[in-house]
Design a protein around this motif. Structure first.
Motif, mmCIF file in Angstrom:
data_model
loop_
_atom_site.group_PDB
_atom_site.id
_atom_site.type_symbol
_atom_site.label_atom_id
_atom_site.label_comp_id
_atom_site.label_asym_id
_atom_site.label_seq_id
_atom_site.Cartn_x
_atom_site.Cartn_y
_atom_site.Cartn_z
ATOM 1 N N TYR A 1 -4.941 -23.483 8.250
ATOM 2 C CA TYR A 1 -4.795 -22.403 9.210
ATOM 3 C C TYR A 1 -4.848 -21.063 8.469
ATOM 4 N N TRP A 2 -5.612 -20.119 9.019
ATOM 5 C CA TRP A 2 -5.775 -18.799 8.408
ATOM 6 C C TRP A 2 -5.156 -17.743 9.318
ATOM 7 N N ILE A 3 -4.374 -16.856 8.722
ATOM 8 C CA ILE A 3 -3.665 -15.827 9.474
ATOM 9 C C ILE A 3 -3.894 -14.474 8.820
ATOM 10 N N GLY A 4 -4.410 -13.539 9.590
ATOM 11 C CA GLY A 4 -4.575 -12.173 9.118
ATOM 12 C C GLY A 4 -3.418 -11.308 9.591
ATOM 13 N N SER A 5 -3.046 -10.318 8.805
ATOM 14 C CA SER A 5 -1.919 -9.458 9.163
ATOM 15 C C SER A 5 -2.215 -8.017 8.773
ATOM 16 N N LEU A 6 -1.545 -7.108 9.450
ATOM 17 C CA LEU A 6 -1.634 -5.684 9.132
ATOM 18 C C LEU A 6 -0.258 -5.075 9.367
ATOM 19 N N ARG A 7 0.287 -4.440 8.333
ATOM 20 C CA ARG A 7 1.640 -3.873 8.404
ATOM 21 C C ARG A 7 1.603 -2.395 8.045
ATOM 22 N N PHE A 8 2.394 -1.609 8.778
ATOM 23 C CA PHE A 8 2.516 -0.179 8.498
ATOM 24 C C PHE A 8 3.968 0.148 8.189
ATOM 25 N N LYS A 9 4.202 0.855 7.073
ATOM 26 C CA LYS A 9 5.553 1.278 6.687
ATOM 27 C C LYS A 9 5.685 2.770 6.865
ATOM 28 N N SER A 10 6.750 3.182 7.554
ATOM 29 C CA SER A 10 6.976 4.603 7.819
ATOM 30 C C SER A 10 7.767 5.239 6.668
ATOM 31 N N THR A 11 8.235 6.468 6.873
ATOM 32 C CA THR A 11 9.014 7.181 5.852
ATOM 33 C C THR A 11 10.364 7.615 6.431
ATOM 34 N N THR A 12 10.993 6.730 7.213
ATOM 35 C CA THR A 12 12.274 7.075 7.837
ATOM 36 C C THR A 12 13.422 7.084 6.836
ATOM 37 N N GLY A 13 13.269 6.404 5.702
ATOM 38 C CA GLY A 13 14.306 6.413 4.673
ATOM 39 C C GLY A 13 14.322 7.715 3.894
ATOM 40 N N ASP A 14 15.408 7.954 3.175
ATOM 41 C CA ASP A 14 15.523 9.165 2.344
ATOM 42 C C ASP A 14 14.515 9.109 1.205
ATOM 43 N N SER A 15 13.787 10.184 1.014
ATOM 44 C CA SER A 15 12.753 10.244 -0.019
ATOM 45 C C SER A 15 13.350 10.575 -1.382
ATOM 46 N N PRO A 16 12.777 10.070 -2.467
ATOM 47 C CA PRO A 16 13.241 10.443 -3.811
ATOM 48 C C PRO A 16 13.037 11.929 -4.108
ATOM 49 N N TYR A 17 12.186 12.613 -3.317
ATOM 50 C CA TYR A 17 11.870 14.011 -3.574
ATOM 51 C C TYR A 17 12.623 14.961 -2.641
ATOM 52 N N GLU A 18 13.567 14.430 -1.871
ATOM 53 C CA GLU A 18 14.381 15.246 -0.979
ATOM 54 C C GLU A 18 15.850 14.916 -1.179
ATOM 55 N N GLY A 19 16.722 15.848 -0.813
ATOM 56 C CA GLY A 19 18.153 15.595 -0.890
ATOM 57 C C GLY A 19 18.722 15.851 -2.262
ATOM 58 N N SER A 20 20.000 15.438 -2.447
ATOM 59 C CA SER A 20 20.717 15.678 -3.691
ATOM 60 C C SER A 20 20.300 14.678 -4.769
ATOM 61 N N PRO A 21 20.210 15.140 -6.039
ATOM 62 C CA PRO A 21 19.869 14.225 -7.136
ATOM 63 C C PRO A 21 20.918 13.131 -7.340
ATOM 64 N N ASP A 22 22.152 13.376 -6.856
ATOM 65 C CA ASP A 22 23.226 12.392 -7.019
ATOM 66 C C ASP A 22 23.171 11.286 -5.967
ATOM 67 N N ASP A 23 22.367 11.466 -4.919
ATOM 68 C CA ASP A 23 22.239 10.450 -3.876
ATOM 69 C C ASP A 23 20.942 9.674 -4.080
ATOM 70 N N LEU A 24 21.070 8.375 -4.261
ATOM 71 C CA LEU A 24 19.885 7.555 -4.471
ATOM 72 C C LEU A 24 19.084 7.439 -3.175
ATOM 73 N N PRO A 25 17.773 7.438 -3.248
ATOM 74 C CA PRO A 25 16.946 7.354 -2.037
ATOM 75 C C PRO A 25 17.006 5.954 -1.425
ATOM 76 N N THR A 26 16.791 5.887 -0.117
ATOM 77 C CA THR A 26 16.753 4.603 0.586
ATOM 78 C C THR A 26 15.332 4.245 1.029
ATOM 79 N N GLY A 27 14.375 5.102 0.727
ATOM 80 C CA GLY A 27 12.974 4.844 1.071
ATOM 81 C C GLY A 27 12.065 5.287 -0.054
ATOM 82 N N SER A 28 10.774 4.992 0.111
ATOM 83 C CA SER A 28 9.809 5.353 -0.926
ATOM 84 C C SER A 28 9.342 6.798 -0.806
ATOM 85 N N GLY A 29 9.457 7.367 0.399
ATOM 86 C CA GLY A 29 8.994 8.730 0.613
ATOM 87 C C GLY A 29 7.534 8.832 1.003
ATOM 88 N N PHE A 30 6.823 7.708 1.041
ATOM 89 C CA PHE A 30 5.395 7.715 1.364
ATOM 90 C C PHE A 30 5.080 6.572 2.323
#
Length: 337
Positions: free
Chosen positions: A175-204
């Motif tokens: 059996y063959w299954i094709g998939s397509l997934r999209f990831k949003s940027t709802t998590g905290d980006s590494p390039y935003e916020g305080s340097p002391d707070d670790l990001p929860t998303g990739s930012g992209f």
């Protein structure tokens, strides 16, 4: 970056909407010569999909699956850096610094899968992420009495994902299954916020097409999968200046086997590999950038509590230096008729 975050959410909703439009297709397209009665649900080939989050035989038409999961990931690294120069092969003049980094990530995920047709399902996943880093540093040769400890953490909503899977063939294995997934940027980006707070998303945001093969060989199932993650380039603030960041794309491969011990219990073994290419800043690769190779070995077990509820436990161990040391995941899918 904030504007891009909202655009990615709009794109995610558009993906779900466009997939739902397919439901308006003629149901006769999914009909098979040996059509099942309305009361009889299509039979799954195996439960490998429930063990490893790999796409398998899809959710039957009209069924909705709520999948809650809890994942624990541990990673550590030891590095030695030298700021100075070498006089002789055994004599170094300068500062020698050793660091030990322990990273812990706990993710609670809530997913929903709906079978639009017997060939097509749509899925949305909402993660909540907690991260904690403990960094221990010691400089040699300067009389430092104890290690310097740095503790960082961060928690919050992660990057919401949406996608769909389509089964290419229904009657003959494999059996063959094709998939397509999209990831949003709802998590905290590494390039935003305080340097002391670790990001929860990739930012992209990213788009991930994939293909999976499932071959049932009673009482076992062999599966293979491959996918490509395309990270979409975006502009960010770096030290007060605008820069275009292009995260390295990822190619992944995986293969394994699931084995049914009895109608209620099954287990599986798998290997996965990921190649992460070099990232670029304003079109230029960093001088110390490198291609990452991540390999891991996975084991899992699945127990059917009832026809509608299963408990899945999976663990993976990293085989290369860049892969996470250990990951443990517990999932409880529940099917609503």
């Amino acid at each position: 970056m904030k504007e891009f975050k909202y655009k990615s959410l709009i794109a995610l909703l558009a993906l779900c909407f466009s997939t739902a439009v397919v439901a308006a297709e003629d149901p006769a397209k999914d009909a098979e010569p040996n059509k099942k009665t309305k009361e009889e649900k299509p039979k799954r080939v195996q439960t490998v999909a429930d063990i490893f989050e790999q796409p398998g035989v899809l959710t039957p038409r009209g069924s909705f699956v709520i999948d809650s999961s809890l994942s624990y990931t541990q990673n550590s690294s030891n590095t030695i850096s030298v700021v100075g120069y070498s006089v002789l092969p055994s004599l170094i003049v300068g500062l020698i610094q050793a660091s030990d980094i322990d990273r812990t990530t706990i993710t609670f995920g809530l997913s929903g899968r709906y079978g639009i047709t017997n060939r097509l399902e749509v899925e949305v996943r909402i993660p909540w992420v907690y991260r904690s880093d403990s960094i221990s540093e010691r400089s040699a040769g300067i009389g430092q009495e104890k290690d310097k400890l740095i503790d960082l953490d961060g928690n919050g909503l992660g990057d919401i994902e949406a996608g769909f899977k389509y089964q290419l063939n229904m009657n003959t294995a494999p059996y063959w299954i094709g998939s397509l997934r999209f990831k949003s940027t709802t998590g905290d980006s590494p390039y935003e916020g305080s340097p002391d707070d670790l990001p929860t998303g990739s930012g992209f945001p990213s788009i991930e097409p994939g293909l999976t093969m499932i071959m049932p060989i009673d009482p076992a199932v062999i599966y293979m999968n491959t996918s490509y993650i395309w990270n979409i380039e975006d502009d960010v603030d770096l030290a007060g200046t605008k820069a275009s960041i292009d995260l390295g794309d990822t190619i992944s491969f995986g293969a394994g086997m699931g084995f049914a011990v009895n109608p209620k219990f099954s287990f599986s073994l798998g290997l996965s590999h990921k190649t992460i290419f070099k990232s670029k800043v304003s079109g230029v690769e960093n001088f110390n950038a490198k291609v990452l190779q991540l390999d891991s070995l996975s084991v899992g077990a699945n127990y059917a509590v009832s026809r509608d509820t299963t408990i899945n436990v999976g663990a993976s161990a990293g085989l290369t230096a860049d892969a996470p040391d250990f990951q443990l995941t517990v999932r409880i899918p529940y099917t609503l008729k």
